[in-house]
Write a protein that holds these residues in place. Structure first.
Motif, PDB file in Angstrom:
ATOM      1  N   ASP A   1       0.801  -1.227   0.000  1.00 38.20           N
ATOM      2  CA  ASP A   1       0.000   0.000   0.000  1.00 38.20           C
ATOM      3  C   ASP A   1       0.835   1.279   0.000  1.00 38.20           C
ATOM      4  O   ASP A   1       0.300   2.370   0.185  1.00 38.20           O
ATOM      5  CB  ASP A   1      -0.924   0.017   1.224  1.00 38.20           C
ATOM      6  N   THR A   2       2.141   1.141  -0.190  1.00 37.57           N
ATOM      7  CA  THR A   2       3.004   2.324  -0.155  1.00 37.57           C
ATOM      8  C   THR A   2       3.988   2.284  -1.312  1.00 37.57           C
ATOM      9  O   THR A   2       3.935   1.409  -2.171  1.00 37.57           O
ATOM     10  CB  THR A   2       3.747   2.422   1.204  1.00 37.57           C
ATOM     11  N   VAL A   3       4.900   3.236  -1.326  1.00 35.98           N
ATOM     12  CA  VAL A   3       5.965   3.288  -2.328  1.00 35.98           C
ATOM     13  C   VAL A   3       7.175   2.576  -1.725  1.00 35.98           C
ATOM     14  O   VAL A   3       7.716   3.014  -0.712  1.00 35.98           O
ATOM     15  CB  VAL A   3       6.311   4.745  -2.694  1.00 35.98           C
ATOM     16  N   ASP A   4       7.574   1.498  -2.341  1.00 36.24           N
ATOM     17  CA  ASP A   4       8.683   0.686  -1.850  1.00 36.24           C
ATOM     18  C   ASP A   4      10.003   1.355  -2.221  1.00 36.24           C
ATOM     19  O   ASP A   4      10.350   1.464  -3.391  1.00 36.24           O
ATOM     20  CB  ASP A   4       8.589  -0.715  -2.464  1.00 36.24           C
ATOM     21  N   TYR A   5      10.755   1.807  -1.230  1.00 36.87           N
ATOM     22  CA  TYR A   5      11.991   2.508  -1.558  1.00 36.87           C
ATOM     23  C   TYR A   5      13.093   1.577  -2.042  1.00 36.87           C
ATOM     24  O   TYR A   5      14.062   2.041  -2.639  1.00 36.87           O
ATOM     25  CB  TYR A   5      12.483   3.437  -0.437  1.00 36.87           C
ATOM     26  N   VAL A   6      12.940   0.279  -1.867  1.00 36.24           N
ATOM     27  CA  VAL A   6      13.855  -0.671  -2.502  1.00 36.24           C
ATOM     28  C   VAL A   6      13.672  -0.603  -4.020  1.00 36.24           C
ATOM     29  O   VAL A   6      14.647  -0.616  -4.777  1.00 36.24           O
ATOM     30  CB  VAL A   6      13.626  -2.104  -1.974  1.00 36.24           C
ATOM     31  N   HIS A   7      12.427  -0.491  -4.466  1.00 30.88           N
ATOM     32  CA  HIS A   7      12.121  -0.352  -5.894  1.00 30.88           C
ATOM     33  C   HIS A   7      12.716   0.960  -6.428  1.00 30.88           C
ATOM     34  O   HIS A   7      13.324   0.988  -7.506  1.00 30.88           O
ATOM     35  CB  HIS A   7      10.608  -0.397  -6.089  1.00 30.88           C
ATOM     36  N   LEU A   8      12.556   2.035  -5.681  1.00 29.16           N
ATOM     37  CA  LEU A   8      13.116   3.325  -6.095  1.00 29.16           C
ATOM     38  C   LEU A   8      14.631   3.251  -6.238  1.00 29.16           C
ATOM     39  O   LEU A   8      15.206   3.730  -7.224  1.00 29.16           O
ATOM     40  CB  LEU A   8      12.743   4.415  -5.089  1.00 29.16           C
ATOM     41  N   ASN A   9      15.283   2.652  -5.270  1.00 30.38           N
ATOM     42  CA  ASN A   9      16.737   2.516  -5.301  1.00 30.38           C
ATOM     43  C   ASN A   9      17.185   1.700  -6.514  1.00 30.38           C
ATOM     44  O   ASN A   9      18.172   2.037  -7.170  1.00 30.38           O
ATOM     45  CB  ASN A   9      17.224   1.874  -4.004  1.00 30.38           C
ATOM     46  N   ARG A  10      16.448   0.636  -6.826  1.00 32.86           N
ATOM     47  CA  ARG A  10      16.779  -0.201  -7.979  1.00 32.86           C
ATOM     48  C   ARG A  10      16.658   0.590  -9.287  1.00 32.86           C
ATOM     49  O   ARG A  10      17.519   0.501 -10.167  1.00 32.86           O
ATOM     50  CB  ARG A  10      15.891  -1.451  -8.016  1.00 32.86           C
ATOM     51  N   ILE A  11      15.602   1.397  -9.416  1.00 29.67           N
ATOM     52  CA  ILE A  11      15.434   2.233 -10.607  1.00 29.67           C
ATOM     53  C   ILE A  11      16.632   3.168 -10.767  1.00 29.67           C
ATOM     54  O   ILE A  11      17.210   3.274 -11.856  1.00 29.67           O
ATOM     55  CB  ILE A  11      14.115   3.044 -10.537  1.00 29.67           C
ATOM     56  N   VAL A  12      17.018   3.822  -9.689  1.00 21.68           N
ATOM     57  CA  VAL A  12      18.157   4.749  -9.747  1.00 21.68           C
ATOM     58  C   VAL A  12      19.419   4.013 -10.185  1.00 21.68           C
ATOM     59  O   VAL A  12      20.114   4.456 -11.107  1.00 21.68           O
ATOM     60  CB  VAL A  12      18.370   5.446  -8.388  1.00 21.68           C
ATOM     61  N   LYS A  13      19.718   2.897  -9.567  1.00 23.21           N
ATOM     62  CA  LYS A  13      20.948   2.168  -9.896  1.00 23.21           C
ATOM     63  C   LYS A  13      20.946   1.665 -11.333  1.00 23.21           C
ATOM     64  O   LYS A  13      21.963   1.734 -12.027  1.00 23.21           O
ATOM     65  CB  LYS A  13      21.172   1.035  -8.905  1.00 23.21           C
ATOM     66  N   GLU A  14      19.809   1.171 -11.800  1.00 25.48           N
ATOM     67  CA  GLU A  14      19.738   0.673 -13.181  1.00 25.48           C
ATOM     68  C   GLU A  14      19.900   1.805 -14.188  1.00 25.48           C
ATOM     69  O   GLU A  14      20.595   1.655 -15.197  1.00 25.48           O
ATOM     70  CB  GLU A  14      18.416  -0.061 -13.404  1.00 25.48           C
ATOM     71  N   GLU A  15      19.273   2.935 -13.947  1.00 23.79           N
ATOM     72  CA  GLU A  15      19.372   4.056 -14.889  1.00 23.79           C
ATOM     73  C   GLU A  15      20.749   4.715 -14.842  1.00 23.79           C
ATOM     74  O   GLU A  15      21.263   5.154 -15.862  1.00 23.79           O
ATOM     75  CB  GLU A  15      18.270   5.081 -14.641  1.00 23.79           C
TER      76      GLU A  15
END
Length: 120
Positions: A49-63
């Motif tokens: 039900d929230t924004v998963d900051y693990v997902h955010l971190n993964r996006i940053v690292k991949e980009e």
């Protein structure tokens, strides 16, 4: 509305217009600020039900791993992915900093900041 901030995501990457930057690379710092409705997760205590900051971190690292000449292009890719992959996010701000940039002086970092809102 709530805010999630992730500060000082450190990555080593190969961005820049100089050929040497693509070979040697340098240190970068990325900061994200996310605006989203966090009221449901505040009650449910459920990660879904929230924004998963693990997902955010993964996006940053991949980009950040994809070489670009300009930090603006990297920041834009991060913004687009966050909005495309995480529907709960209403607005995202990103700051991408190149630490100790090779600009002929004693400069700690150069930072670009960009933001995008989800279309209504």
């Amino acid at each position: 509305m709530g805010v999630i901030k992730i500060k000082n995501i450190r990555v080593y990457a190969y961005h820049g217009c100089l050929v040497e930057e693509g070979k040697i690379g340098s240190d970068y710092r990325v900061d994200l600020t996310i605006k989203a409705n966090l009221s449901k997760s505040a009650i449910s205590d459920n990660l879904a039900d929230t924004v998963d900051y693990v997902h955010l971190n993964r996006i940053v690292k991949e980009e950040m791993a994809i070489r670009s000449k300009l930090l603006e292009e990297v920041a834009n890719r991060i913004l687009l992915r966050v909005l495309n992959e995480i529907p709960l996010v209403k607005k995202v701000d990103v700051a991408v900093s190149k630490l100790n940039p090779p600009i002929g002086g004693n400069v700690a970092m150069v930072t670009i900041e960009m933001s995008k809102k989800r279309p209504i």
